[in-house]
Scaffold this motif. Structure first.
Motif, PDB file in Angstrom:
ATOM      1  N   GLN A   1       0.841  -1.178   0.000  1.00  0.00           N
ATOM      2  CA  GLN A   1       0.000   0.000   0.000  1.00  0.00           C
ATOM      3  C   GLN A   1       0.886   1.242   0.000  1.00  0.00           C
ATOM      4  O   GLN A   1       1.765   1.369   0.839  1.00  0.00           O
ATOM      5  N   GLU A   2       0.637   2.128  -0.942  1.00  0.00           N
ATOM      6  CA  GLU A   2       1.443   3.331  -1.057  1.00  0.00           C
ATOM      7  C   GLU A   2       0.658   4.506  -0.494  1.00  0.00           C
ATOM      8  O   GLU A   2      -0.506   4.722  -0.830  1.00  0.00           O
ATOM      9  N   LYS A   3       1.295   5.277   0.397  1.00  0.00           N
ATOM     10  CA  LYS A   3       0.674   6.484   0.926  1.00  0.00           C
ATOM     11  C   LYS A   3       1.386   7.689   0.341  1.00  0.00           C
ATOM     12  O   LYS A   3       2.622   7.741   0.321  1.00  0.00           O
ATOM     13  N   LEU A   4       0.606   8.657  -0.132  1.00  0.00           N
ATOM     14  CA  LEU A   4       1.153   9.850  -0.768  1.00  0.00           C
ATOM     15  C   LEU A   4       0.714  11.084   0.007  1.00  0.00           C
ATOM     16  O   LEU A   4      -0.473  11.237   0.305  1.00  0.00           O
ATOM     17  N   VAL A   5       1.666  11.956   0.310  1.00  0.00           N
ATOM     18  CA  VAL A   5       1.366  13.173   1.059  1.00  0.00           C
ATOM     19  C   VAL A   5       1.948  14.369   0.320  1.00  0.00           C
ATOM     20  O   VAL A   5       3.174  14.480   0.174  1.00  0.00           O
ATOM     21  N   GLU A   6       1.050  15.260  -0.124  1.00  0.00           N
ATOM     22  CA  GLU A   6       1.479  16.456  -0.849  1.00  0.00           C
ATOM     23  C   GLU A   6       1.741  17.615   0.104  1.00  0.00           C
ATOM     24  O   GLU A   6       1.150  17.696   1.180  1.00  0.00           O
ATOM     25  N   SER A   7       2.600  18.512  -0.333  1.00  0.00           N
ATOM     26  CA  SER A   7       2.857  19.751   0.405  1.00  0.00           C
ATOM     27  C   SER A   7       3.324  20.813  -0.580  1.00  0.00           C
ATOM     28  O   SER A   7       3.661  20.504  -1.727  1.00  0.00           O
ATOM     29  N   GLY A   8       3.309  22.070  -0.112  1.00  0.00           N
ATOM     30  CA  GLY A   8       3.841  23.155  -0.926  1.00  0.00           C
ATOM     31  C   GLY A   8       2.814  24.047  -1.585  1.00  0.00           C
ATOM     32  O   GLY A   8       3.173  25.028  -2.241  1.00  0.00           O
ATOM     33  N   GLY A   9       1.537  23.725  -1.431  1.00  0.00           N
ATOM     34  CA  GLY A   9       0.509  24.580  -2.020  1.00  0.00           C
ATOM     35  C   GLY A   9       0.399  25.901  -1.284  1.00  0.00           C
ATOM     36  O   GLY A   9       1.001  26.099  -0.227  1.00  0.00           O
ATOM     37  N   GLY A  10      -0.377  26.804  -1.868  1.00  0.00           N
ATOM     38  CA  GLY A  10      -0.576  28.094  -1.220  1.00  0.00           C
ATOM     39  C   GLY A  10      -1.119  29.124  -2.178  1.00  0.00           C
ATOM     40  O   GLY A  10      -1.579  28.794  -3.276  1.00  0.00           O
ATOM     41  N   LEU A  11      -1.033  30.379  -1.750  1.00  0.00           N
ATOM     42  CA  LEU A  11      -1.506  31.513  -2.539  1.00  0.00           C
ATOM     43  C   LEU A  11      -0.313  32.192  -3.191  1.00  0.00           C
ATOM     44  O   LEU A  11       0.691  32.487  -2.519  1.00  0.00           O
ATOM     45  N   VAL A  12      -0.406  32.449  -4.488  1.00  0.00           N
ATOM     46  CA  VAL A  12       0.675  33.094  -5.224  1.00  0.00           C
ATOM     47  C   VAL A  12       0.073  34.049  -6.237  1.00  0.00           C
ATOM     48  O   VAL A  12      -1.037  33.820  -6.740  1.00  0.00           O
ATOM     49  N   GLN A  13       0.802  35.114  -6.543  1.00  0.00           N
ATOM     50  CA  GLN A  13       0.330  36.072  -7.526  1.00  0.00           C
ATOM     51  C   GLN A  13       0.550  35.552  -8.949  1.00  0.00           C
ATOM     52  O   GLN A  13       1.450  34.739  -9.177  1.00  0.00           O
ATOM     53  N   PRO A  14      -0.248  36.018  -9.884  1.00  0.00           N
ATOM     54  CA  PRO A  14      -0.006  35.636 -11.282  1.00  0.00           C
ATOM     55  C   PRO A  14       1.431  35.950 -11.693  1.00  0.00           C
ATOM     56  O   PRO A  14       1.976  37.005 -11.336  1.00  0.00           O
ATOM     57  N   GLY A  15       2.029  35.006 -12.419  1.00  0.00           N
ATOM     58  CA  GLY A  15       3.424  35.138 -12.818  1.00  0.00           C
ATOM     59  C   GLY A  15       4.404  34.573 -11.822  1.00  0.00           C
ATOM     60  O   GLY A  15       5.599  34.456 -12.127  1.00  0.00           O
ATOM     61  N   GLY A  16       3.917  34.204 -10.644  1.00  0.00           N
ATOM     62  CA  GLY A  16       4.777  33.660  -9.608  1.00  0.00           C
ATOM     63  C   GLY A  16       5.045  32.176  -9.781  1.00  0.00           C
ATOM     64  O   GLY A  16       4.624  31.557 -10.760  1.00  0.00           O
ATOM     65  N   SER A  17       5.752  31.622  -8.786  1.00  0.00           N
ATOM     66  CA  SER A  17       6.158  30.213  -8.828  1.00  0.00           C
ATOM     67  C   SER A  17       5.824  29.528  -7.507  1.00  0.00           C
ATOM     68  O   SER A  17       5.781  30.168  -6.456  1.00  0.00           O
ATOM     69  N   LEU A  18       5.614  28.225  -7.611  1.00  0.00           N
ATOM     70  CA  LEU A  18       5.465  27.355  -6.447  1.00  0.00           C
ATOM     71  C   LEU A  18       6.094  26.023  -6.786  1.00  0.00           C
ATOM     72  O   LEU A  18       6.144  25.629  -7.957  1.00  0.00           O
ATOM     73  N   TRP A 113      -3.690   7.813  -4.645  1.00  0.00           N
ATOM     74  CA  TRP A 113      -3.909   9.255  -4.691  1.00  0.00           C
ATOM     75  C   TRP A 113      -3.578   9.862  -3.341  1.00  0.00           C
ATOM     76  O   TRP A 113      -3.897   9.282  -2.300  1.00  0.00           O
ATOM     77  N   GLY A 114      -2.974  11.056  -3.378  1.00  0.00           N
ATOM     78  CA  GLY A 114      -2.808  11.817  -2.155  1.00  0.00           C
ATOM     79  C   GLY A 114      -4.093  12.555  -1.805  1.00  0.00           C
ATOM     80  O   GLY A 114      -5.093  12.472  -2.529  1.00  0.00           O
ATOM     81  N   GLN A 115      -4.033  13.300  -0.715  1.00  0.00           N
ATOM     82  CA  GLN A 115      -5.222  14.006  -0.231  1.00  0.00           C
ATOM     83  C   GLN A 115      -5.430  15.339  -0.945  1.00  0.00           C
ATOM     84  O   GLN A 115      -6.495  15.944  -0.849  1.00  0.00           O
ATOM     85  N   GLY A 116      -4.412  15.809  -1.645  1.00  0.00           N
ATOM     86  CA  GLY A 116      -4.513  17.047  -2.406  1.00  0.00           C
ATOM     87  C   GLY A 116      -3.971  18.245  -1.659  1.00  0.00           C
ATOM     88  O   GLY A 116      -3.987  18.287  -0.423  1.00  0.00           O
ATOM     89  N   THR A 117      -3.480  19.226  -2.419  1.00  0.00           N
ATOM     90  CA  THR A 117      -3.019  20.483  -1.848  1.00  0.00           C
ATOM     91  C   THR A 117      -3.542  21.623  -2.707  1.00  0.00           C
ATOM     92  O   THR A 117      -3.517  21.552  -3.934  1.00  0.00           O
ATOM     93  N   GLN A 118      -4.027  22.670  -2.056  1.00  0.00           N
ATOM     94  CA  GLN A 118      -4.663  23.776  -2.765  1.00  0.00           C
ATOM     95  C   GLN A 118      -3.615  24.740  -3.302  1.00  0.00           C
ATOM     96  O   GLN A 118      -2.712  25.174  -2.576  1.00  0.00           O
ATOM     97  N   VAL A 119      -3.768  25.096  -4.576  1.00  0.00           N
ATOM     98  CA  VAL A 119      -2.965  26.138  -5.200  1.00  0.00           C
ATOM     99  C   VAL A 119      -3.917  27.220  -5.681  1.00  0.00           C
ATOM    100  O   VAL A 119      -4.854  26.937  -6.437  1.00  0.00           O
TER     101      VAL A 119
END
Length: 123
Positions: A1-18, A113-119
């Motif tokens: 069984q594979e468990k996946l955990v995402e991180s790094g999402g957030g709020l960014v301005q147009p033209g930015g990077s994540l 599938w991971g649980q998802g991260t909001q961008v």
């Protein structure tokens, strides 16, 4: 069984990077093709990118080609999604996925599938 955990999402301005990360645990990470899908409110889940076990084969959706880069570090059991030149239409929940066969663009072919991260891309 594979468990996946995402991180790094957030709020960014147009033209930015994540950079999103997905840490995997369970069976040998290098056995899996990995990928990212996303789902915006009121829309179907859509393919973003995928990478094979070695990192030598990658596929991208036309909407992100040239802006997003998928990579993996098998020693760290982690896959990354570098997102540059972000646009408001990139706003979505991003899901990390894994499967034991060749990379695929189809969500129903992924076992894990991971649980998802909001961008959110907004000024």
């Amino acid at each position: 069984q594979e468990k996946l955990v995402e991180s790094g999402g957030g709020l960014v301005q147009p033209g930015g990077s994540l950079r999103l990360s997905c840490a995997a645990s369970g069976r040998t990470f290098s056995d899996y093709s990995m990928g990212w899908f996303r789902q915006a409110p009121g829309k179907e889940r859509e393919f973003v990118t995928t990478i094979n076990w070695s990192g030598g084969i990658t596929y991208y959706a036309d909407s992100v080609k040239g802006r997003f880069t998928i990579s993996r570090d098998n020693a760290k059991n982690t896959v990354y999604l570098q997102m540059n030149s972000l646009k408001p239409e990139d706003t979505a929940v991003y899901y990390c996925v894994a499967r034991t066969y060749a990379p695929s663009r189809y969500p129903n072919e992924y076992n894990y599938w991971g649980q998802g991260t909001q961008v959110t891309v907004s000024s």
